[in-house]
Enzyme design. Structure first.
Site: not given
Ligand code: NAP
Length: 491
Positions: A186, A264, A298, A395
């Site tokens: 997906k 992850e 990331c 982040e």
């Protein structure tokens, strides 16, 4: 729709708008589609099939039907098909890069780099498919013998993000396929075109129907599809790359069926410049780590700690280097920073900068949207950053480098480790004793020493703490898709 993507491609048949289930291109059962936007100019470039939970069930059924045959052919046969797929991906690298830049925004050279990086997992795991071996422990019971077999987990699911539309898929599908698993993917709402082009090449390589299925959907349908994929008892493994927030949701949704999980998740990388560092090398590393993909990775440096003795020299050189970054449409030659993915991403960058400035940070360069408009943002450096500012613990996912001065090794290691995340970290030093001690002390899954770039197919990629579970890439990445079976034989 103004841009005709097919006209930009050497092979127009790589542009697909239908989903891919059981080896066939399919519309959603509702007939609905969702638009794909080019973040560089806000054009709608495609209308992709908007599948729902019932469609996802069909993909699971296809993967389940394909599993017995795929697991029973030899690793060598799977390797041969995967190798053909790898070759086709490299032959079509330019078209795959164009599709990626149009849907994601990154510069064409970065897209081409990602296609090669993504393909490297298919090549590596094709080779590994031939080397899955169990063990025979020496017996301690004289009348019995023991065997430990490694067998494929079964039907797997991959849910992937928009920031690496190709490699985040191949990093999962390659070890899964090599191990003998079948898979339902997906992709993110914003970037399904890269995934669909990979499927077209998989058909041409001869990967059998049902082994790889792609369920495309918009963000609303993704939630319902996610529930279906997590709830299915047929699905034995879920691998997710994305935010920690969504990772937690999927982890809890997988609990009732006790699936194997690979997560992850987010990161908040510290990047430390010690007083003995090669400053020019540290600047080069910081540029690569921070501004690649417009800061939307990331493993991006999100806190740059610089020793007070070299602070001013580093900031001066770093600022000069940042001002050479060329912002623009990723399709244009010479561009090194594309747009942010959407307006929400731009707003987050602005919120982090405004918060830092209101608490005493100093703007060194950038700090505003690019004159190009849209979601283009100037590469930015903030100095005098302190730990109470949002940017030091959330982040950012944008082209903003916050610089924080420090005085001692113990102080900076403590600051660096003070995070819920534990994905990538970096530091620059030429002292071998310090290199050992700091590398050991950093609570991160990956440490770059005198290097701003870390990832490749032969090393384990992944994080500790709330950055996730498990590893991708390397021999360890294959184990995620294999179950151990112990067999005890009485003679
Ligand atoms: P995201 O919002 O978590 O979405 C990732 C994927 O999950 C997308 O396919 C999304 O679908 C889907 N999704 C979202 N909510 C869902 C739900 N409730 N159920 C099922 N699926 C759901 O992350 P993102 O914004 O795309 O990516 C950025 C994040 O990924 C950052 O935190 C970054 O650090 C992380 N990341 C981590 C790694 C790593 O290797 N550790 C690598 C790359 C990125 P829709 O797009 O349709 O909403």
């Amino acid at each position: 729709m103004t841009t005709d993507i097919r006209k930009l491609l050497k092979d127009p048949s790589l542009f697909k708008e239908e989903a891919f289930i059981n080896g066939k291109w399919v519309k959603s059962s509702s007939g609905k589609t969702f638009p794909i936007n080019n973040p560089a100019n806000n054009e709608i470039i495609a209308q992709v099939a908007n599948l729902d939970a019932a469609d996802a069930d069909k993909a699971i059924a296809a993967a389940n039907a394909a599993f017995p045959k795929w697991k029973s052919i030899t690793g060598k046969e799977r390797a041969g098909l995967m190798r053909k797929w790898f070759d086709l991906i490299l032959q079509n690298k330019d078209d795959l890069a164009i599709l990626m830049t149009l849907e994601q925004g990154k510069p064409l050279t970065e897209s081409a780099g990602e296609v090669v990086y993504g393909a490297s997992f298919i090549e590596w795991y094709a080779e590994e498919a031939k080397r899955v071996s169990g063990t025979i422990p020496t017996t301690i019971w004289g009348d019995k013998r023991f065997m430990v077999l490694k067998q494929p987990v079964g039907v797997c699911v991959a849910i992937t993000p928009w920031n690496f539309p190709n490699a985040m898929i191949t990093r999962k599908i390659a070890p899964a396929m090599a191990a003998g698993c079948t898979i339902v993917i997906k992709p993110a709402e914003q970037t399904p075109l890269s995934a669909l082009a990979l499927a077209e090449l998989a058909i041409r390589a001869g990967i059998p129907e049902g082994v790889m299925n792609i369920v495309t959907a918009d963000a609303d349908q993704s939630i319902a599809i996610g529930k279906t994929l997590c709830a299915s008892p047929v699905v034995r493994h879920l691998s997710f790359t994305g935010s920690t927030e969504v990772g937690r949701i999927l982890m809890s949704q997988c609990a009732p069926t006790v699936k194997k999980l690979g997560l992850e998740l987010g990161g908040h990388a510290p990047f430390i410049v010690f007083e003995d560092a090669d400053i020019d090398a540290a600047v080069t590393g910081a540029i690569a780590s921070k501004y690649r993909n417009s800061g939307q990775t990331c493993v991006c440096a999100n806190r740059i700690y610089v020793h007070k003795k070299v602070h001013d020299a580093f900031v001066e050189k770093f600022s000069k280097a940042v001002q050479t970054i060329k912002v623009g449409n990723g399709m244009d030659a010479g561009v090194s920073q594309g747009p942010l993915i959407d307006h929400a991403a731009l707003e987050k960058v602005e919120r982090h900068i405004a918060d830092a400035l209101s608490k005493g940070a100093k703007l060194v360069t950038g700090g505003k949207p690019s004159p190009l408009g849209g979601t283009f943002y100037e590469p930015t450096i903030l100095a005098n950053v302190t730990s109470n500012m949002l940017i030091t613990y959330e982040e950012t996912f944008g082209p903003v480098a916050p610089i924080i001065p420090f005085e001692s090794d113990d102080e900076v290691v403590e600051l660096a480790n003070n995070s819920q995340y534990g994905l990538a970290s970096y530091f620059y030093s030429r002292d071998i004793g310090r290199i050992w001690k700091v590398a050991e002390a950093l609570e991160y899954g990956m440490v770059g020493v005198n290097s701003g770039i870390l990832a490749n197919e032969v090393v384990p990629f992944g994080g500790v703490k709330q950055s996730g579970l498990g590893r991708e890439g390397s021999v360890f990445g294959m184990d995620e898709y294999l179950e151990l079976k112990y067999v005890c034989i009485t003679l």
